[in-house]
Design an enzyme around this catalytic site. Sequence first.
Site, mmCIF file in Angstrom:
data_model
loop_
_atom_site.group_PDB
_atom_site.id
_atom_site.type_symbol
_atom_site.label_atom_id
_atom_site.label_comp_id
_atom_site.label_asym_id
_atom_site.label_seq_id
_atom_site.Cartn_x
_atom_site.Cartn_y
_atom_site.Cartn_z
ATOM 1 C CB VAL A 120 25.532 40.293 20.279
ATOM 2 C CG1 VAL A 120 24.359 41.136 20.739
ATOM 3 C CG2 VAL A 120 26.656 40.309 21.322
ATOM 4 N N PRO A 121 23.078 37.859 18.999
ATOM 5 C CG PRO A 121 21.558 36.295 19.844
ATOM 6 C CD PRO A 121 22.729 37.148 20.236
ATOM 7 C CB CYS A 122 21.281 41.641 15.772
ATOM 8 S SG CYS A 122 22.699 41.424 14.685
ATOM 9 C CG HIS A 123 21.007 35.830 13.585
ATOM 10 N ND1 HIS A 123 22.097 35.954 14.428
ATOM 11 C CD2 HIS A 123 20.486 34.602 13.802
ATOM 12 C CE1 HIS A 123 22.231 34.834 15.119
ATOM 13 N NE2 HIS A 123 21.268 33.994 14.759
ATOM 14 N NE ARG A 124 19.647 33.150 17.921
ATOM 15 C CZ ARG A 124 20.516 32.813 18.852
ATOM 16 N NH1 ARG A 124 20.424 33.348 20.062
ATOM 17 N NH2 ARG A 124 21.468 31.940 18.585
#
Length: 160
Positions: A120-124
């Site tokens: 779940v790409p919160c780094h984006r």
Amino acid sequence: MSDTIYQAILRLDGACVGVKTANDKLIGLDFLAMDMQQDCTNRLAEQVCQQLLRYSADPCFRFDVPMLLRGTPFQLRVWAELQCILPGQLLTYAALAGRVGSVARAVGQACGANPIPIIVPCHRVVSQSGLGGFNHEEDGEMLNIKQWLIGHEGRAVFSG
């Protein structure tokens, strides 16, 4: 985190990840010290590790492991939107807030509470002035991991 039980601990190029599963669902990924390691203890953990390794080799890899995300209705909305951001794309907290009808600070808190980072790409999600925070931290190792993930996906963002 010494009392947390992981079903696997996997070292990637830029991070070490503890895999937590329950009832045939992925329920958490934790960033751990790079010197940790543990073999997979179940089939799902093995599948998660294989997919993380595929992502490590190909940043456009699409994860398809069964997940159970537990959070508030607002957090679940934010986490669903995170999964719509493609590899290599960056979105500001404010832009994501616009998508979910909220404000940037609330979106940042939901991103920081994300139990399954990378997949779940919160780094984006970044701030308008640079990297922003990651995993409820605004400097240190967590931001190094965020920078690694963004760089891995082909984008460079510098804090400042």
